[in-house]
Design an enzyme around this catalytic site. Sequence first.
Site, PDB file in Angstrom:
ATOM      1  CB  CYS A 103      -0.916   0.000   1.224  1.00 10.26           C
ATOM      2  SG  CYS A 103      -1.982   1.453   1.318  1.00 10.26           S
ATOM      3  CD  GLU A 133      -0.469  -2.080  -5.337  1.00 11.97           C
ATOM      4  OE1 GLU A 133       0.503  -1.537  -5.922  1.00 11.97           O
ATOM      5  OE2 GLU A 133      -0.562  -2.203  -4.118  1.00 11.97           O
TER       6      GLU A 133
END
Length: 252
Positions: free
Chosen positions: A2, A118
């Site tokens: 993340c 992402e």
Amino acid sequence: MCGRYASTKDPATLAVEFDALDATESEAPGADYNVAPTKPVLAIVARHPRDEEGKPDPDSVVRSIRVMRWGLVPTWSKDRNVGVKMINARSETAATKPAYRDSMARRRCILPADGWFEWKRDGGAKEPFYITNPDGSSLAMAGLWTAWRDPNEPDSPWLVTCAVLTTDAFGPLAEVHERMPLVLPRESIEQWLAPDKGSDDVAELLAPSQEIVSRFELRPVSTAVNSIRNNGPDLLVRAEPEPEVAELDLFS
């Protein structure tokens, strides 16, 4: 992993959603659609309240929303800049790694997020995706926190920092990236935050919830999110595929 996420709800809204007190005072950051490392973020902790002499009350626990800096700086570090590289901690090893071990045992938190970004590598390019709950409810990302003070300035203020715990991705998410934040179900939050529970007491929570992950929306978004200078709700809008353009045959 993340490395970027969205956090747009104000502390008052999150206080209701997570049954917590707003302790951010005037330090709360505004809505951020492109949270990047070292930025101030909202975090939820549970601690024993202390009296005027600093003595904790073992019979009471208060859950509150605090402001922290994303990128954990271990207490023994000589330089706060180490936090830039410590935005994530692997859930599989956090209980044993020196940088995260104490926090895993005594200082766990929740980092509420609208969703995270992402990037999927497609040849030489990277395609950004936004992962979120379709119903708009916040993701409870498991995190760790600690407080650091510059060893060269013993009277300087404490810097409170945090990291997101990550785990193996699976299903459609694994096709984008092999890692993902550890998102906890709501019924596990109390156990995760409990100040008197150690690493062994929360070990069972470190496996990702397939039920939660199955509900996620995997949304392609604009490459504008690639730059931390860009910020706004347009970053969360689904990016429609570009129409194919037919080649012109000059010899027909």
